[in-house]
Design an enzyme around this catalytic site. Structure first.
Site, PDB file in Angstrom:
ATOM      1  N   ASN A   1      10.566  -8.135   6.260  1.00  0.00           N
ATOM      2  CA  ASN A   1       9.813  -7.027   5.675  1.00  0.00           C
ATOM      3  C   ASN A   1       8.323  -7.357   5.789  1.00  0.00           C
ATOM      4  OD1 ASN A   1       8.353  -5.370   3.921  1.00  0.00           O
ATOM      5  ND2 ASN A   1       9.570  -5.871   2.104  1.00  0.00           N
TER       6      ASN A   1
ATOM      7  N   ARG B   1      -7.167   0.660   0.971  1.00  0.00           N
ATOM      8  CA  ARG B   1      -7.161   2.066   1.428  1.00  0.00           C
ATOM      9  C   ARG B   1      -7.674   2.996   0.337  1.00  0.00           C
ATOM     10  NH1 ARG B   1      -0.990   1.672   3.090  1.00  0.00           N
ATOM     11  NH2 ARG B   1      -1.282  -0.558   2.812  1.00  0.00           N
TER      12      ARG B   1
ATOM     13  N   HIS C   1       7.250   3.611   1.873  1.00  0.00           N
ATOM     14  CA  HIS C   1       7.869   2.785   0.822  1.00  0.00           C
ATOM     15  C   HIS C   1       9.225   3.361   0.405  1.00  0.00           C
ATOM     16  CE1 HIS C   1       3.551   1.614  -0.521  1.00  0.00           C
ATOM     17  NE2 HIS C   1       4.056   0.595   0.154  1.00  0.00           N
TER      18      HIS C   1
ATOM     19  N   GLU D   1      13.388  -4.645  -1.349  1.00  0.00           N
ATOM     20  CA  GLU D   1      13.495  -3.893  -0.100  1.00  0.00           C
ATOM     21  C   GLU D   1      14.420  -4.616   0.881  1.00  0.00           C
ATOM     22  OE1 GLU D   1       9.130  -3.972  -0.041  1.00  0.00           O
ATOM     23  OE2 GLU D   1       9.154  -1.887   0.610  1.00  0.00           O
TER      24      GLU D   1
ATOM     25  N   ARG E   1      12.198  -4.005   8.480  1.00  0.00           N
ATOM     26  CA  ARG E   1      11.495  -2.882   7.868  1.00  0.00           C
ATOM     27  C   ARG E   1      10.551  -2.333   8.939  1.00  0.00           C
ATOM     28  NH1 ARG E   1       6.350  -2.998   3.868  1.00  0.00           N
ATOM     29  NH2 ARG E   1       6.300  -0.773   3.414  1.00  0.00           N
TER      30      ARG E   1
ATOM     31  N   ARG F   1      -5.186  -9.444  -8.638  1.00  0.00           N
ATOM     32  CA  ARG F   1      -5.412 -10.591  -9.524  1.00  0.00           C
ATOM     33  C   ARG F   1      -6.900 -10.938  -9.584  1.00  0.00           C
ATOM     34  NH1 ARG F   1      -0.307 -13.371  -6.616  1.00  0.00           N
ATOM     35  NH2 ARG F   1      -1.290 -12.205  -4.940  1.00  0.00           N
TER      36      ARG F   1
HETATM   37  N1  LIG Z   1       0.546 -11.585 -11.308  1.00  0.00           N
HETATM   38  C1  LIG Z   1      -0.055 -10.561 -10.721  1.00  0.00           C
HETATM   39  N2  LIG Z   1      -0.946  -9.774 -11.385  1.00  0.00           N
HETATM   40  C2  LIG Z   1      -1.555  -8.753 -10.795  1.00  0.00           C
HETATM   41  N3  LIG Z   1      -1.343  -8.388  -9.526  1.00  0.00           N
HETATM   42  C3  LIG Z   1      -0.469  -9.106  -8.807  1.00  0.00           C
HETATM   43  C4  LIG Z   1       0.234 -10.226  -9.355  1.00  0.00           C
HETATM   44  N4  LIG Z   1       1.031 -10.738  -8.402  1.00  0.00           N
HETATM   45  C5  LIG Z   1       0.851  -9.970  -7.304  1.00  0.00           C
HETATM   46  N5  LIG Z   1      -0.045  -8.995  -7.542  1.00  0.00           N
HETATM   47  C6  LIG Z   1      -0.554  -7.964  -6.630  1.00  0.00           C
HETATM   48  O1  LIG Z   1       0.472  -7.543  -5.777  1.00  0.00           O
HETATM   49  C7  LIG Z   1      -0.093  -7.268  -4.494  1.00  0.00           C
HETATM   50  C8  LIG Z   1       0.937  -7.483  -3.432  1.00  0.00           C
HETATM   51  O2  LIG Z   1       2.061  -6.728  -3.716  1.00  0.00           O
HETATM   52  P1  LIG Z   1       3.239  -6.614  -2.651  1.00  0.00           P
HETATM   53  O3  LIG Z   1       4.199  -5.616  -3.174  1.00  0.00           O
HETATM   54  O4  LIG Z   1       3.756  -7.967  -2.357  1.00  0.00           O
HETATM   55  O5  LIG Z   1       2.379  -6.082  -1.429  1.00  0.00           O
HETATM   56  P2  LIG Z   1       2.645  -5.581   0.028  1.00  0.00           P
HETATM   57  O6  LIG Z   1       4.129  -5.559   0.233  1.00  0.00           O
HETATM   58  O7  LIG Z   1       2.053  -4.216   0.011  1.00  0.00           O
HETATM   59  O8  LIG Z   1       1.946  -6.488   0.970  1.00  0.00           O
HETATM   60  C9  LIG Z   1      -1.240  -8.248  -4.351  1.00  0.00           C
HETATM   61  O9  LIG Z   1      -2.239  -7.679  -3.581  1.00  0.00           O
HETATM   62  C10 LIG Z   1      -1.682  -8.451  -5.761  1.00  0.00           C
HETATM   63  O10 LIG Z   1      -2.769  -7.584  -5.970  1.00  0.00           O
HETATM   64  C1  LIG Z   2       3.540   1.560   3.595  1.00  0.00           C
HETATM   65  C2  LIG Z   2       2.773   0.492   2.907  1.00  0.00           C
HETATM   66  O1  LIG Z   2       1.673   0.722   2.470  1.00  0.00           O
HETATM   67  O2  LIG Z   2       3.386  -0.706   2.798  1.00  0.00           O
HETATM   68  P1  LIG Z   2       2.822  -2.023   2.065  1.00  0.00           P
HETATM   69  O3  LIG Z   2       2.611  -1.641   0.652  1.00  0.00           O
HETATM   70  O4  LIG Z   2       3.931  -3.032   2.213  1.00  0.00           O
HETATM   71  O5  LIG Z   2       1.565  -2.392   2.743  1.00  0.00           O
HETATM   72 MG   LIG Z   3       5.409  -4.040   0.366  1.00  0.00          MG
END
Ligand SMILES: Nc1ncnc2c1ncn2[C@@H]1O[C@H](COP(=O)(O)OP(=O)(O)O)[C@@H](O)[C@H]1O
Ligand SMILES: CC(=O)OP(=O)(O)O
Ligand SMILES: [Mg+2]
Length: 398
Positions: free
Chosen positions: A7, A242, A183, A385, A94, A285
């Site tokens: 993913n 974004r 998503h 996912e 994914r 964070r």
């Molecule tokens: N303990 C936390 N507190 C606040 N935000 C968090 C924490 N852990 C992760 N995140 C947030 O989650 C985001 C990533 O989420 P995730 O669902 O893994 O992202 P993606 O799949 O879109 O790459 C990070 O950018 C961070 O901002």
């Molecule tokens: C579609 C999309 O924004 O996916 P991700 O949150 O994993 O970046």
């Molecule tokens: Mg994601």
């Protein structure tokens, strides 16, 4: 059958190896903060009811480098869990944008791969990593069936009044200009968990996926009826990098007044906006740390982030004509109590009332965080996912 799932998100790569259909995880991993100087790898191996966790911090500038680290962790003699590539029967991928062509889980042929590559321009932060994942997996597991599960699939049930834009009709028919939504695998997974928890298959649910990318969906009786991302994953909520929804005239203005090219504006809105543009940080964070230290930009960014979500909740309560549960999921949704608190403030008209003590508790389980008196449930449901993708693969092959 062993299914390995990759993913690739915009800031992360997650992977899991499952024994299916038992849904038994053998190993899992997360590489986060890809593109930042201190990417973090967490690799877990599960055996005999125990978790063996390895963590490392190193700079991973892009998804290609991240995927090579995954290969190393899986196959390196001594630490690797996979001794023989033939142990993996299926690799589930994914794929974020399926365009008009793909609305269902699909076995990856050379033609399918080519079409996924063609869709890169519609999901520039995602489809390249998804494509690289397919290439890496084909080399690593040449005998496995490679299967794509599309983020867009769950949103195919939206009615036409929700997925069409008010632009000339031929743009839809000839160029596929419409709302796709993303998503979907996550919205589907948590909406099903919520309906089971409520013991109400016909439940009206709003699922809020807040990761680096953020989106919200209105789900009625298990089917998506509207969602906030659009033609691409740029629309809707404010995200890590974004802008989310913006008046399209800003694009014309930047081109004519500031002399930016289409590519420059694309990069500006997809990679330099959102929380990063407002505060200098894309990771929530770090935004929170800055806010706690009294940074006014970070304070405002949190207010804007939550207010945008509140406006979508209002419109989706209208679309659903009611609400049984609000669900928070993904990195920010599962972990950031402050975001949940701000989103649920001053929303009593919708029956939403958060319990601040429950909201502050940390857990990786499904939990309820509304006050006992509230008429609408507020749930935190950890998304998975990868498991949903593994199940989609099993269903396709059956
Ligand atoms: N303990 C936390 N507190 C606040 N935000 C968090 C924490 N852990 C992760 N995140 C947030 O989650 C985001 C990533 O989420 P995730 O669902 O893994 O992202 P993606 O799949 O879109 O790459 C990070 O950018 C961070 O901002
Ligand atoms: C579609 C999309 O924004 O996916 P991700 O949150 O994993 O970046
Ligand atoms: Mg994601």
């Amino acid at each position: 059958m062993n299914i390995f799932v990759i993913n690739a998100g915009s800031s992360s790569v997650k992977y899991q190896l499952f024994k299916m259909p038992a849904e038994k995880p053998i190993c899992s991993g997360l590489i986060e903060r890809i593109g930042l100087p201190d990417s973090i790898i967490t690799h877990k191996i599960f055996s005999n009811g125990e978790e063996n966790i390895t963590r490392a911090e190193l700079p991973l500038p892009d998804h290609q480098m991240a995927l090579l680290e995954v290969v190393k962790l899986l196959t390196e003699p001594g630490i690797g869990i996979i001794q023989d590539p033939a142990e993996i029967g299926v690799v589930g991928h994914r794929v974020v944008h399926g365009g008009e062509r793909f609305s269902e889980t699909t076995i990856i042929s050379p033609e399918v791969k080519e079409e996924i590559k063609q869709l890169i321009s519609l999901a520039p932060l995602h489809n390249p990593g998804n494509f690289q994942g397919i290439e890496v997996a084909e080399k690593l597991f040449p005998h496995a069936t490679q299967i794509a599960v599309f983020d867009t699939a769950f949103h195919q049930t939206m009615p036409e009044k929700a997925f069409r834009y008010a632009v000339p009709t031929n743009l839809y028919h000839e160029l596929g200009v419409r709302v796709y939504g993303f998503h979907g695998t996550s919205h589907k997974y948590v909406a099903e968990k919520a309906a089971n928890y409520l013991n109400k298959p016909e439940a009206k649910i709003i699922t809020i996926h807040l990761g680096n990318g953020c989106s919200i969906a209105a789900v009625k009786a298990g089917k998506c009826i509207d969602t906030s991302m659009g033609f691409t994953p740029l629309d809707g909520l404010i995200m890590g990098t974004r802008s989310g929804a913006i008046d399209a005239s800003v694009v014309f203005y930047l081109a004519s007044k500031a002399g930016l090219t289409v590519e420059q504006i694309d990069i500006l809105l997809n990679r330099k906006s959102g929380m990063l543009g407002l505060t200098g940080f894309s990771d929530m964070r770090e935004v929170q740390k800055a806010r706690d230290a009294g940074d006014a930009d970070a304070h405002l960014a949190y207010e804007m982030y939550a207010y945008r979500i509140q406006k979508y909740i209002g419109s989706y309560v209208a679309a659903l004509n009611g609400l049984d549960a609000l669900v928070f999921t993904a990195g920010v949704g599962e972990n950031d109590a402050l975001t949940r608190e701000l989103v649920c403030s001053n929303m009593t008209f919708f029956g939403l009332q958060i319990d601040l003590n429950k909201n502050a508790e940390r857990s990786s389980e499904l939990r309820e965080i509304n006050s006992d008196a509230a008429t609408t449930k507020i749930l935190i449901i950890p998304t998975n996912e990868e498991l949903e993708i593994a199940n989609q693969c099993v269903q396709l092959l059956a």
